[in-house]
Enzyme design. Structure first.
Site, PDB file in Angstrom:
ATOM      1  CD  GLU A  30      28.793 -13.438  25.600  1.00 63.68           C
ATOM      2  OE1 GLU A  30      28.814 -14.672  25.758  1.00 63.68           O
ATOM      3  OE2 GLU A  30      28.837 -12.873  24.483  1.00 63.68           O
TER       4      GLU A  30
ATOM      5  CE  LYS B 207      29.861 -17.478  26.075  1.00 63.53           C
ATOM      6  NZ  LYS B 207      30.189 -16.598  24.956  1.00 63.53           N
TER       7      LYS B 207
END
Length: 123
Positions: free
Chosen positions: A21, A99
């Site tokens: 990420e 997200k």
């Protein structure tokens, strides 16, 4: 209390617990509810009596596209604090950060956090 709503602001950031990420990044969507007195702006029709949406976007962009955080909770908190610093007429704020496709087991459209802060909370 009066409100300015900015919905679906999109940014690319590197927030998350997992190394991929932080390396690859991903899109984040932000919704903001800014609470302030808009009566003077409504009567004067002057930008100086309101909160400039473009400036709000730039503050949000700087935070979300800025320093990588482990948690979107931390991103939301920083965003609220930066808004209080940038806009003296801001009395309270609600920040939602979405997200999409979090890398956790199962199938998810997204994970989101929503925080609400008032000026007296601001540092």
């Amino acid at each position: 209390m009066d409100k300015i709503l900015l919905n679906g602001l999109m940014f690319y950031g590197y927030h998350g617990l997992f190394p991929e990420e932080n390396k690859l990044g991903q899109r984040f969507t932000v919704d903001l509810e800014l609470k302030c007195d808009l009566s003077k702006a409504g009567q004067s029709d002057r930008m100086n009596d309101s909160i400039d949406y473009g400036q709000v976007y730039e503050v949000a962009r700087a935070v979300v596209e800025g320093e990588a955080r482990n948690l979107i909770e931390a991103v939301a908190e920083e965003l609220a604090q930066q808004m209080f610093e940038a806009f003296s007429s801001l009395e309270a704020i609600t920040v939602k950060i979405d997200k999409p496709g979090p890398p956790i087991p199962g199938y998810y459209q997204s994970a989101s956090v929503v925080i609400e802060r008032e000026r007296n909370y601001a540092k």
